[in-house]
Scaffold this motif. Structure first.
Motif, PDB file in Angstrom:
ATOM      1  N   LEU A 163       0.844  -1.200   0.000  1.00  0.00           N
ATOM      2  CA  LEU A 163       0.000   0.000   0.000  1.00  0.00           C
ATOM      3  C   LEU A 163       0.881   1.253   0.000  1.00  0.00           C
ATOM      4  CD1 LEU A 163      -2.949   1.024   0.037  1.00  0.00           C
ATOM      5  CD2 LEU A 163      -2.723   1.189   2.510  1.00  0.00           C
ATOM      6  N   TYR A 164       1.375   1.606   1.156  1.00  0.00           N
ATOM      7  CA  TYR A 164       2.178   2.822   1.290  1.00  0.00           C
ATOM      8  C   TYR A 164       3.433   2.783   0.424  1.00  0.00           C
ATOM      9  CZ  TYR A 164       5.234   6.235   3.585  1.00  0.00           C
ATOM     10  OH  TYR A 164       6.105   7.250   3.843  1.00  0.00           O
ATOM     11  N   GLU A 165       4.151   1.672   0.482  1.00  0.00           N
ATOM     12  CA  GLU A 165       5.378   1.574  -0.320  1.00  0.00           C
ATOM     13  C   GLU A 165       5.065   1.652  -1.811  1.00  0.00           C
ATOM     14  OE1 GLU A 165       8.803  -0.851   1.838  1.00  0.00           O
ATOM     15  OE2 GLU A 165       6.973  -2.037   1.583  1.00  0.00           O
ATOM     16  N   ARG A 166       3.978   1.026  -2.235  1.00  0.00           N
ATOM     17  CA  ARG A 166       3.585   1.099  -3.646  1.00  0.00           C
ATOM     18  C   ARG A 166       3.266   2.552  -4.012  1.00  0.00           C
ATOM     19  NH1 ARG A 166       4.413  -2.598  -6.827  1.00  0.00           N
ATOM     20  NH2 ARG A 166       3.483  -4.105  -5.442  1.00  0.00           N
ATOM     21  N   ALA A 167       2.550   3.253  -3.146  1.00  0.00           N
ATOM     22  CA  ALA A 167       2.180   4.648  -3.426  1.00  0.00           C
ATOM     23  C   ALA A 167       3.411   5.534  -3.553  1.00  0.00           C
ATOM     24  CB  ALA A 167       1.250   5.178  -2.339  1.00  0.00           C
ATOM     25  N   TRP A 168       4.360   5.401  -2.617  1.00  0.00           N
ATOM     26  CA  TRP A 168       5.511   6.315  -2.717  1.00  0.00           C
ATOM     27  C   TRP A 168       6.456   5.920  -3.837  1.00  0.00           C
ATOM     28  CZ3 TRP A 168      10.473   4.792  -2.214  1.00  0.00           C
ATOM     29  CH2 TRP A 168      10.838   3.825  -1.298  1.00  0.00           C
ATOM     30  N   THR A 169       6.461   4.644  -4.258  1.00  0.00           N
ATOM     31  CA  THR A 169       7.277   4.313  -5.423  1.00  0.00           C
ATOM     32  C   THR A 169       6.651   4.877  -6.697  1.00  0.00           C
ATOM     33  OG1 THR A 169       6.272   2.124  -5.679  1.00  0.00           O
ATOM     34  CG2 THR A 169       8.327   2.248  -4.435  1.00  0.00           C
ATOM     35  N   LEU A 170       5.351   5.013  -6.716  1.00  0.00           N
ATOM     36  CA  LEU A 170       4.674   5.619  -7.870  1.00  0.00           C
ATOM     37  C   LEU A 170       4.801   7.143  -7.880  1.00  0.00           C
ATOM     38  CD1 LEU A 170       1.407   3.484  -7.859  1.00  0.00           C
ATOM     39  CD2 LEU A 170       3.167   3.473  -9.643  1.00  0.00           C
ATOM     40  N   ARG A 171       4.662   7.761  -6.719  1.00  0.00           N
ATOM     41  CA  ARG A 171       4.625   9.221  -6.617  1.00  0.00           C
ATOM     42  C   ARG A 171       5.967   9.847  -6.267  1.00  0.00           C
ATOM     43  NH1 ARG A 171       1.608  12.515  -8.619  1.00  0.00           N
ATOM     44  NH2 ARG A 171       1.415  13.925  -6.873  1.00  0.00           N
ATOM     45  N   GLY A 172       6.830   9.098  -5.601  1.00  0.00           N
ATOM     46  CA  GLY A 172       8.029   9.665  -4.997  1.00  0.00           C
ATOM     47  C   GLY A 172       7.699   9.989  -3.546  1.00  0.00           C
ATOM     48  N   MET A 173       8.651   9.758  -2.662  1.00  0.00           N
ATOM     49  CA  MET A 173       8.408   9.942  -1.230  1.00  0.00           C
ATOM     50  C   MET A 173       8.013  11.380  -0.896  1.00  0.00           C
ATOM     51  SD  MET A 173       8.362   8.603   1.826  1.00  0.00           S
ATOM     52  CE  MET A 173       9.335   7.125   1.832  1.00  0.00           C
ATOM     53  N   GLU A 174       8.792  12.342  -1.360  1.00  0.00           N
ATOM     54  CA  GLU A 174       8.507  13.741  -1.021  1.00  0.00           C
ATOM     55  C   GLU A 174       7.146  14.179  -1.544  1.00  0.00           C
ATOM     56  OE1 GLU A 174      10.369  18.196  -1.733  1.00  0.00           O
ATOM     57  OE2 GLU A 174      11.654  16.455  -2.022  1.00  0.00           O
ATOM     58  N   ARG A 175       6.840  13.809  -2.773  1.00  0.00           N
ATOM     59  CA  ARG A 175       5.564  14.210  -3.366  1.00  0.00           C
ATOM     60  C   ARG A 175       4.390  13.579  -2.619  1.00  0.00           C
ATOM     61  NH1 ARG A 175       5.775  14.033  -9.386  1.00  0.00           N
ATOM     62  NH2 ARG A 175       6.568  16.117  -9.044  1.00  0.00           N
ATOM     63  N   LEU A 176       4.504  12.290  -2.249  1.00  0.00           N
ATOM     64  CA  LEU A 176       3.418  11.652  -1.502  1.00  0.00           C
ATOM     65  C   LEU A 176       3.216  12.333  -0.153  1.00  0.00           C
ATOM     66  CD1 LEU A 176       1.255   9.442  -1.309  1.00  0.00           C
ATOM     67  CD2 LEU A 176       3.008   7.979  -0.264  1.00  0.00           C
ATOM     68  N   MET A 177       4.306  12.674   0.527  1.00  0.00           N
ATOM     69  CA  MET A 177       4.185  13.365   1.815  1.00  0.00           C
ATOM     70  C   MET A 177       3.454  14.704   1.655  1.00  0.00           C
ATOM     71  SD  MET A 177       5.275  11.505   4.193  1.00  0.00           S
ATOM     72  CE  MET A 177       6.296  10.102   4.509  1.00  0.00           C
ATOM     73  N   MET A 178       3.758  15.406   0.585  1.00  0.00           N
ATOM     74  CA  MET A 178       3.058  16.670   0.311  1.00  0.00           C
ATOM     75  C   MET A 178       1.605  16.414  -0.057  1.00  0.00           C
ATOM     76  SD  MET A 178       5.244  18.984   0.973  1.00  0.00           S
ATOM     77  CE  MET A 178       4.414  20.413   0.307  1.00  0.00           C
ATOM     78  N   ASP A 179       1.354  15.346  -0.804  1.00  0.00           N
ATOM     79  CA  ASP A 179      -0.016  15.011  -1.204  1.00  0.00           C
ATOM     80  C   ASP A 179      -0.920  14.765  -0.004  1.00  0.00           C
ATOM     81  OD1 ASP A 179       0.557  15.168  -3.927  1.00  0.00           O
ATOM     82  OD2 ASP A 179       0.858  13.000  -4.155  1.00  0.00           O
ATOM     83  N   PHE A 180      -0.380  14.185   1.067  1.00  0.00           N
ATOM     84  CA  PHE A 180      -1.199  13.969   2.264  1.00  0.00           C
ATOM     85  C   PHE A 180      -1.854  15.279   2.699  1.00  0.00           C
ATOM     86  CE2 PHE A 180       1.614  10.201   3.450  1.00  0.00           C
ATOM     87  CZ  PHE A 180       0.617   9.254   3.254  1.00  0.00           C
ATOM     88  N   HIS A 181      -1.139  16.376   2.562  1.00  0.00           N
ATOM     89  CA  HIS A 181      -1.639  17.677   3.006  1.00  0.00           C
ATOM     90  C   HIS A 181      -2.291  18.475   1.883  1.00  0.00           C
ATOM     91  CE1 HIS A 181       0.117  17.192   6.953  1.00  0.00           C
ATOM     92  NE2 HIS A 181       1.186  16.705   6.347  1.00  0.00           N
ATOM     93  N   ASP A 182      -1.679  18.462   0.707  1.00  0.00           N
ATOM     94  CA  ASP A 182      -2.157  19.308  -0.389  1.00  0.00           C
ATOM     95  C   ASP A 182      -3.247  18.668  -1.243  1.00  0.00           C
ATOM     96  OD1 ASP A 182      -0.263  21.136   0.464  1.00  0.00           O
ATOM     97  OD2 ASP A 182       1.203  20.595  -1.095  1.00  0.00           O
ATOM     98  N   HIS A 183      -3.250  17.332  -1.330  1.00  0.00           N
ATOM     99  CA  HIS A 183      -4.196  16.626  -2.206  1.00  0.00           C
ATOM    100  C   HIS A 183      -4.730  15.370  -1.514  1.00  0.00           C
ATOM    101  CE1 HIS A 183      -2.792  19.288  -5.354  1.00  0.00           C
ATOM    102  NE2 HIS A 183      -1.550  18.933  -5.062  1.00  0.00           N
ATOM    103  N   PRO A 184      -5.387  15.534  -0.370  1.00  0.00           N
ATOM    104  CA  PRO A 184      -5.810  14.359   0.396  1.00  0.00           C
ATOM    105  C   PRO A 184      -6.792  13.456  -0.356  1.00  0.00           C
ATOM    106  CG  PRO A 184      -6.784  16.362   1.298  1.00  0.00           C
ATOM    107  CD  PRO A 184      -5.767  16.785   0.287  1.00  0.00           C
ATOM    108  N   ASP A 185      -7.674  14.029  -1.158  1.00  0.00           N
ATOM    109  CA  ASP A 185      -8.609  13.184  -1.909  1.00  0.00           C
ATOM    110  C   ASP A 185      -7.876  12.324  -2.928  1.00  0.00           C
ATOM    111  OD1 ASP A 185     -10.787  14.129  -0.481  1.00  0.00           O
ATOM    112  OD2 ASP A 185     -11.266  15.685  -1.950  1.00  0.00           O
ATOM    113  N   PHE A 186      -6.850  12.882  -3.549  1.00  0.00           N
ATOM    114  CA  PHE A 186      -6.041  12.110  -4.485  1.00  0.00           C
ATOM    115  C   PHE A 186      -5.386  10.924  -3.784  1.00  0.00           C
ATOM    116  CE2 PHE A 186      -1.757  11.188  -6.023  1.00  0.00           C
ATOM    117  CZ  PHE A 186      -2.076  10.654  -7.267  1.00  0.00           C
TER     118      PHE A 186
END
Length: 101
Positions: free
Chosen positions: A21-44
């Protein structure tokens, strides 16, 4: 991929689903971008995790049609001192799809 663990004379067949789950998401998005997405794009992030969970559930359903004894999901959310994303983020974003899986 089938992992075989010998227990006395019997084989225990395990179907592992790593980066589930989480590891798959950050490998797709990149770690930094996923961390930002939690705050900037939560629905995504919720949609991304839902899609990954759907994929994993499909894999697990298919796996149990074969001669396997167990299916397990592997993921890594931590670092040396605790969660990478903090407990509030984990509860809000990761727990619901993990419970569904």
């Amino acid at each position: 991929m089938e992992e075989r663990i010998e227990a006395s004379a019997d084989l225990f067949r395990v179907f592992p689903i790593g980066f589930s789950l989480y590891e798959r998401a950050w490998t797709l998005r990149g770690m930094e971008r996923l961390m930002m997405d939690f705050h900037d794009h939560p629905d995504f992030v919720r949609e991304l995790f839902a899609a990954i969970a759907d994929f994993n559930i499909t894999q697990a359903r298919r796996a149990v049609t074969y001669d396997v004894d167990a299916v397990y999901f592997g993921d890594d959310w931590g670092q040396q001192q605790g969660l990478q994303m903090g407990p509030r983020i984990w509860q809000e974003f990761l727990r619901p799809p993990l419970e569904r899986m």
